[in-house]
Design a protein around this motif. Structure first.
Motif, PDB file in Angstrom:
ATOM      1  N   TYR A 243     -24.173 -15.287  -2.397  1.00 34.42           N
ATOM      2  CA  TYR A 243     -23.989 -14.740  -1.059  1.00 34.42           C
ATOM      3  C   TYR A 243     -23.051 -13.543  -1.077  1.00 34.42           C
ATOM      4  N   VAL A 244     -21.916 -13.690  -1.752  1.00 31.11           N
ATOM      5  CA  VAL A 244     -20.953 -12.592  -1.826  1.00 31.11           C
ATOM      6  C   VAL A 244     -21.572 -11.374  -2.507  1.00 31.11           C
ATOM      7  N   LYS A 245     -22.312 -11.601  -3.567  1.00 31.30           N
ATOM      8  CA  LYS A 245     -22.941 -10.492  -4.292  1.00 31.30           C
ATOM      9  C   LYS A 245     -23.880  -9.705  -3.385  1.00 31.30           C
ATOM     10  N   LEU A 246     -24.751 -10.405  -2.652  1.00 32.15           N
ATOM     11  CA  LEU A 246     -25.736  -9.723  -1.822  1.00 32.15           C
ATOM     12  C   LEU A 246     -25.088  -9.077  -0.601  1.00 32.15           C
ATOM     13  N   ARG A 247     -24.097  -9.745  -0.024  1.00 32.59           N
ATOM     14  CA  ARG A 247     -23.434  -9.165   1.147  1.00 32.59           C
ATOM     15  C   ARG A 247     -22.589  -7.950   0.741  1.00 32.59           C
ATOM     16  N   ARG A 248     -21.969  -8.002  -0.422  1.00 36.35           N
ATOM     17  CA  ARG A 248     -21.213  -6.844  -0.888  1.00 36.35           C
ATOM     18  C   ARG A 248     -22.168  -5.672  -1.152  1.00 36.35           C
ATOM     19  N   ASP A 249     -23.340  -5.956  -1.718  1.00 39.47           N
ATOM     20  CA  ASP A 249     -24.346  -4.908  -1.906  1.00 39.47           C
ATOM     21  C   ASP A 249     -24.749  -4.303  -0.555  1.00 39.47           C
ATOM     22  N   ASP A 250     -24.857  -5.154   0.453  1.00 43.28           N
ATOM     23  CA  ASP A 250     -25.203  -4.695   1.791  1.00 43.28           C
ATOM     24  C   ASP A 250     -24.133  -3.750   2.323  1.00 43.28           C
ATOM     25  N   TRP A 251     -22.857  -4.132   2.136  1.00 41.99           N
ATOM     26  CA  TRP A 251     -21.755  -3.261   2.557  1.00 41.99           C
ATOM     27  C   TRP A 251     -21.794  -1.928   1.815  1.00 41.99           C
ATOM     28  N   ASN A 252     -22.052  -1.975   0.526  1.00 45.25           N
ATOM     29  CA  ASN A 252     -22.080  -0.748  -0.271  1.00 45.25           C
ATOM     30  C   ASN A 252     -23.194   0.197   0.185  1.00 45.25           C
ATOM     31  N   LYS A 253     -24.332  -0.374   0.563  1.00 43.53           N
ATOM     32  CA  LYS A 253     -25.416   0.463   1.097  1.00 43.53           C
ATOM     33  C   LYS A 253     -24.961   1.150   2.377  1.00 43.53           C
ATOM     34  N   TYR A 254     -24.268   0.392   3.227  1.00 43.40           N
ATOM     35  CA  TYR A 254     -23.751   0.970   4.468  1.00 43.40           C
ATOM     36  C   TYR A 254     -22.733   2.073   4.159  1.00 43.40           C
ATOM     37  N   ALA A 255     -21.836   1.815   3.202  1.00 46.41           N
ATOM     38  CA  ALA A 255     -20.779   2.778   2.876  1.00 46.41           C
ATOM     39  C   ALA A 255     -21.360   4.084   2.344  1.00 46.41           C
ATOM     40  N   ARG A 256     -22.527   4.028   1.730  1.00 53.99           N
ATOM     41  CA  ARG A 256     -23.163   5.240   1.208  1.00 53.99           C
ATOM     42  C   ARG A 256     -23.938   6.012   2.277  1.00 53.99           C
ATOM     43  N   HIS A 257     -24.036   5.421   3.477  1.00 53.36           N
ATOM     44  CA  HIS A 257     -24.831   6.029   4.541  1.00 53.36           C
ATOM     45  C   HIS A 257     -23.990   7.058   5.294  1.00 53.36           C
ATOM     46  N   LEU A 258     -24.498   8.268   5.420  1.00 52.45           N
ATOM     47  CA  LEU A 258     -23.813   9.331   6.142  1.00 52.45           C
ATOM     48  C   LEU A 258     -24.170   9.247   7.622  1.00 52.45           C
ATOM     49  N   THR A 259     -23.171   9.077   8.474  1.00 51.69           N
ATOM     50  CA  THR A 259     -23.419   8.893   9.901  1.00 51.69           C
ATOM     51  C   THR A 259     -23.278  10.207  10.668  1.00 51.69           C
ATOM     52  N   ASP A 260     -23.852  10.235  11.862  1.00 54.54           N
ATOM     53  CA  ASP A 260     -23.710  11.401  12.736  1.00 54.54           C
ATOM     54  C   ASP A 260     -22.241  11.610  13.107  1.00 54.54           C
ATOM     55  N   TRP A 261     -21.497  10.521  13.309  1.00 51.88           N
ATOM     56  CA  TRP A 261     -20.083  10.617  13.672  1.00 51.88           C
ATOM     57  C   TRP A 261     -19.305  11.358  12.588  1.00 51.88           C
ATOM     58  N   GLU A 262     -19.597  11.068  11.332  1.00 50.68           N
ATOM     59  CA  GLU A 262     -18.900  11.735  10.240  1.00 50.68           C
ATOM     60  C   GLU A 262     -19.174  13.229  10.260  1.00 50.68           C
ATOM     61  N   ARG A 263     -20.414  13.586  10.480  1.00 52.46           N
ATOM     62  CA  ARG A 263     -20.762  15.015  10.512  1.00 52.46           C
ATOM     63  C   ARG A 263     -20.091  15.701  11.700  1.00 52.46           C
ATOM     64  N   GLU A 264     -20.086  15.024  12.848  1.00 53.88           N
ATOM     65  CA  GLU A 264     -19.514  15.625  14.061  1.00 53.88           C
ATOM     66  C   GLU A 264     -18.014  15.832  13.933  1.00 53.88           C
ATOM     67  N   THR A 265     -17.312  14.931  13.229  1.00 56.30           N
ATOM     68  CA  THR A 265     -15.858  14.979  13.166  1.00 56.30           C
ATOM     69  C   THR A 265     -15.309  15.647  11.911  1.00 56.30           C
ATOM     70  N   THR A 266     -16.166  15.838  10.915  1.00 57.02           N
ATOM     71  CA  THR A 266     -15.651  16.292   9.613  1.00 57.02           C
ATOM     72  C   THR A 266     -16.285  17.584   9.115  1.00 57.02           C
ATOM     73  N   LEU A 267     -17.381  18.000   9.716  1.00 63.37           N
ATOM     74  CA  LEU A 267     -18.125  19.142   9.170  1.00 63.37           C
ATOM     75  C   LEU A 267     -17.280  20.411   9.116  1.00 63.37           C
ATOM     76  N   ASP A 268     -16.370  20.568  10.064  1.00 65.81           N
ATOM     77  CA  ASP A 268     -15.565  21.798  10.098  1.00 65.81           C
ATOM     78  C   ASP A 268     -14.238  21.681   9.349  1.00 65.81           C
ATOM     79  N   CYS A 269     -14.082  20.652   8.547  1.00 63.77           N
ATOM     80  CA  CYS A 269     -12.828  20.518   7.771  1.00 63.77           C
ATOM     81  C   CYS A 269     -12.650  21.687   6.793  1.00 63.77           C
TER      82      CYS A 269
END
Length: 435
Positions: A409-435
């Motif tokens: 369970y931990v292995k698969l759920r951690r993989d799930d989190w890692n997939k999410y962490a690799r996902h680029l969100t619109d919020w990140e682009r909106e708040t960070t693109l002009d850094c």
């Protein structure tokens, strides 16, 4: 209910069986088995490739055989030639240790060995939304406080009534239907039962609600937080522990505070002791943490806990005591795997009883507005990764649910989190693109 599926098919004009199992992520898997083959397949089980589901297997593992449990059989009232039956996965002649239904059965066997049977009732909330999933399905359902809105529930009468009537036909004893706190959100309650039966019913309920909604051109979702401004979908669990015959409620004590026995309070103590690890099971997705620990919604309250606390008849805590002889865990959400939800609650509660864990004094305060009065109260994890780490560090709960299950369970759920962490969100682009 007969133990012979072939005979049942013959007596009831069943053409097909859905041989079902639920994987670690709560996804229901099935094979559609013709009635003529059900007799022989009942003995051997339906074959599956474990790697094809959310289980910790590889393509090199041998076939997994799911053996149906006739006691779980449910005929589909909306498609009466088909019957659904939950099954237990086996591999190499042994029950699959990581399979959720097997985890619950092991935990219940542990309780039975101590003379205990957990009974549970659930309150699964769901949204009826547009087929594309972008909006609620009723454009007129716009009240700021839509809970119990008579007009809104009647505008969805055809769907809700068909679900409830179906449950009545099945003998589940549904007793109320209501429009919940979010626009487009509903809840249907039915009689409580032993934990395994309730888990089977909850699995079928989710399948049934989605199927009936589709028949009406709608989509049903149990997603914890499908709309950021609206209250999310919880799955509150009402729990009591009985003797093994299910005749005497060990939580009931007229002389106990709020009508709850010392064992009931110890059970609460166990849930609180494992409160940081439980969300890995009860709130198993990235989205789950947008429901708990959330800011107020459009209605003014999330109705979700943020603290590992308990109170009386007070819905702002993780656990409340709503009535004599039972407790309510308000933590879980609609993504929780029904079998793992029951197993985790039971395992934590059993630990509390075994160690006679004192839950401390209940907090009779509004945790949404008065949390500052309980500065020592522990907080729930802020995200899935924190919950996974807490579960990894909870040796007692991991052992109680089984190391093979826990590691998978931990292995698969951690993989799930890692997939999410690799996902680029619109919020990140909106708040960070002009850094």
């Amino acid at each position: 209910m007969t133990d012979d599926l072939a005979q049942y098919a013959s007596d009831n004009d069943i053409a097909y069986f859905l041989f079902n199992f639920t994987d670690l992520f709560g996804t229901q898997r099935a094979k559609l088995v013709p009635a003529a083959a059900a007799g022989s397949m009942q003995k051997s089980g339906a074959g599956f490739a474990g790697f094809a589901a959310w289980l910790d297997f590889t393509p090199a593992h041998p076939d997994m055989f799911v053996k149906p449990d006739p006691a779980s059989l449910i005929r589909l009232p909306w498609k009466p030639e088909v019957a659904w039956v939950a099954g237990d996965p086996w591999m190499d002649g042994e029950p699959v240790a990581q399979a959720p239904r097997n985890v619950l059965k092991r935990t219940m066997d542990e309780a039975s060995g101590r003379g205990m049977l957990m009974k549970a009732g659930v309150e699964p909330e769901f949204h009826l939304i547009s087929p594309d999933g972008t909006t609620i399905s009723d454009a007129r359902d716009t009240q700021e406080k839509p809970c119990y809105d008579q007009s809104a529930v009647m505008r969805r009468f055809d769907v809700v009534a068909e679900i409830c009537s179906t449950m009545t036909t099945l003998g589940w004893g549904p007793y109320q239907n209501d429009h919940e706190d979010a626009n487009g959100q509903f809840e249907i309650n039915w009689d409580f039962n032993d934990a395994l039966t309730t888990a089977d019913q909850l699995c079928f309920f989710k399948f049934m609600v989605k199927s009936i909604a589709e028949r009406h051109g709608l989509r049903a979702t149990f997603m914890p937080k499908p709309f950021s401004e609206l209250t999310g979908n919880g799955c509150h669990v009402h729990v009591s522990v009985w003797d093994v015959e299910g005749k005497s409620n060990r939580f009931a004590d007229e002389a106990g505070e709020l009508g709850l026995s010392s064992e009931g309070y110890q059970f609460i103590g166990g849930l609180l002791a494992h409160g940081e690890a439980l969300p890995a099971i009860t709130n198993p997705t990235v989205n789950s943490y947008k429901r708990i620990n959330a800011p107020p919604t459009l209605s003014g309250a999330t109705w979700s806990p943020s603290s590992i606390t308990f109170g009386g008849n007070n819905r702002t805590h993780m656990i409340r005591i709503p009535d004599e002889g039972r407790i309510e865990l308000r933590l879980a959400d609609g993504a929780a795997n029904p079998y793992l939800l029951m197993a985790a609650v039971l395992a934590a509660g059993l630990h509390g009883i075994e160690e006679e864990i004192d839950p401390g004094e209940r907090l009779d305060i509004d945790m949404y507005t008065e949390a500052h009065k309980a500065p020592d109260a522990k907080r729930l994890p802020l995200n899935l990764l924190d919950a996974i780490r807490a579960y990894e560090g909870d040796e007692r709960l991991r052992d109680a649910l089984g190391r093979e299950f826990s590691d998978a369970y931990v292995k698969l759920r951690r993989d799930d989190w890692n997939k999410y962490a690799r996902h680029l969100t619109d919020w990140e682009r909106e708040t960070t693109l002009d850094c």
